[in-house]
Design an enzyme around this catalytic site. Sequence first.
Site, PDB file in Angstrom:
ATOM      1  N   ASP A   4       0.852  -1.193   0.277  1.00  0.00           N
ATOM      2  CA  ASP A   4      -0.159  -0.348  -0.253  1.00  0.00           C
ATOM      3  C   ASP A   4       1.100   1.183   0.001  1.00  0.00           C
ATOM      4  O   ASP A   4       1.504   1.844   0.774  1.00  0.00           O
ATOM      5  CB  ASP A   4      -1.407   0.256   1.388  1.00  0.00           C
ATOM      6  CG  ASP A   4      -2.644   1.274   1.208  1.00  0.00           C
ATOM      7  OD1 ASP A   4      -1.877   1.911   0.203  1.00  0.00           O
ATOM      8  OD2 ASP A   4      -2.269   1.268   2.453  1.00  0.00           O
ATOM      9  N   ASP A  33      -1.734   6.399  -6.628  1.00  0.00           N
ATOM     10  CA  ASP A  33      -2.558   4.811  -4.401  1.00  0.00           C
ATOM     11  C   ASP A  33      -2.178   3.875  -5.509  1.00  0.00           C
ATOM     12  O   ASP A  33      -2.950   3.912  -6.121  1.00  0.00           O
ATOM     13  CB  ASP A  33      -3.281   5.904  -3.793  1.00  0.00           C
ATOM     14  CG  ASP A  33      -4.059   4.604  -2.552  1.00  0.00           C
ATOM     15  OD1 ASP A  33      -2.803   3.930  -2.414  1.00  0.00           O
ATOM     16  OD2 ASP A  33      -4.517   4.876  -1.953  1.00  0.00           O
TER      17      ASP A  33
END
Length: 441
Positions: A92, A316
Amino acid sequence: MVSLSQLPFFLIFFLFTTLCNSSQPYLQLPLLHRHPSPTPTQALSSDTRRLSLLHSRSASSPIVSGASTGSGQYFVHLLLGSPPQPLLLVADTGSDLVWLRCSACKNCSRRSPGSAFLARHSSTFSPFHCYDSACRLVPRPDPAPCNHTRLHSPCRYQYTYSDGSTTAGFFSKETTALNTTAGKPAKLPHLSFGCGFDISGPSLTGPSFNGAHGVMGLGRGPISFISQLGHQFGSTFSYCLMDYTLSPPPSSYLRIGASESDVVSKLSYTRLILNPLSPTFYYIGIKSVSVNGVKLAVRPSVWSLDKDGNGGTVIDSGTTLSFLPEAAYRLILTAFKRSLKKVASLVEPTPGFDLCVNVTSLAKGSLPRLRFGLEGGSVLAPPPRNYFIETMDRVECLAIQPVDSGSGFSVIGNLMQQGFLFEFDKDRSRLGFSRHGCGLQ
Ligand SMILES: *[C@@H]1O[C@H](CO)[C@@H](O)[C@H](O)[C@H]1NC(C)=O
Ligand SMILES: *[C@@H]1O[C@H](CO)[C@@H](O)[C@H](O)[C@H]1NC(C)=O
Ligand SMILES: *[C@@H]1O[C@H](CO)[C@@H](O)[C@H](O)[C@H]1NC(C)=O
Ligand SMILES: *[C@@H]1O[C@H](CO)[C@@H](O)[C@H](O)[C@H]1NC(C)=O
Ligand SMILES: *[C@@H]1O[C@H](CO)[C@@H](O)[C@H](O)[C@H]1NC(C)=O
């Protein structure tokens, strides 16, 4: 606030197995996908949950992290402890902390093996003392008393994702091994991570977490996996997220360390922007957007990051779809509809999406082309499969959603990144990207 001068305490000494014959050391890890992949509607709902709450982040909190929803995500295998226990983490870029679900049972062999890291089964596990300087790098629960004369006073952490999901436990260090794409495991004697005993919230406990044991935070902050390994590898990492719907799926990977020179020669660059109010995120500057070569009339201020830390665009890996400012989104939607009406039949949109098309009789290459002009003059020109997603058989929908740029920010999600090599260079504050880099290393 954490200062960079604290970092030397945090260095990990890396027993590096030479993986290749290049002068630059690197570590390359396969990124995995779990099955079944979330449907577009599930991806949308978990992205929206991640973002609506990301956007309502409080400016007073020094560590702002993205919620890892597990949707459409990429996973990394990790071997932790002595003897090593195999674990699976969500990769992440929207959060910093590396953490794992931990269990403190003494004799865990009968309890669902593999559901947590069994800290007491490892001879190398040790929590940081609450007085240790490393403990100042993690968010602490409130109150977090620390008796520094007491020998056993572990560093308690509490890390809250923006959707309210929380992991809490002991900030610890442990011996780690990672499976590399070269087939040789690489060992790290001191990985600092959160040993989570108390985990709650939909994004960390729900089905969208997809059975992962924790999160590998790849954000910009000092506790992220990248920052910990960066001292060894020059603060650069790159990844290729490949289209997992292809059969057979091409392999995706995460590389820590500089790219090979044949990749570097293909990269276009844009500046990575730091938002002091959200230091975790990798921001880039979008300057313009065009559809089929025609630049849309979006006011430049729509893209900008304001002094209150609102607006701007982040890259992201943990969000699937992409989110653009309402004003830009509306213009893209209008231009796409106009272009598509000429070549295909628009169908009743799948709930949650604004534009869906029946691709049965659509000629190859006739979906509209989207291009982003970035700060510094580079152009990100993703193929249509990066922004159209199949929601039903032969029906593809625009995989972009609007956000209010006055209070939120834009997101280039992982679908939009597919097939590109992205290289994040923290020292030089730049993002390199190429559509022709993934097969090269
Ligand atoms: C490594 O590089 C050296 C010189 O650069 C070369 O002589 C050697 O054969 C290479 N080894 C491998 C395994 O490629
Ligand atoms: C590492 O790779 C080996 C061989 O490919 C595989 O059997 C093993 O499960 C992997 N372990 C982890 C933790 O990824
Ligand atoms: C731990 O479990 C093993 C087998 O499951 C058992 O033989 C052993 O007695 C247990 N030890 C303790 C301390 O409970
Ligand atoms: C700190 O720990 C020491 C040793 O266990 C104990 O004697 C002392 O009372 C503790 N201090 C506080 C403020 O709890
Ligand atoms: C898509 O178009 C084909 C042929 O024109 C038609 O048979 C099919 O029913 C359409 N699908 C939908 C979901 O509208």
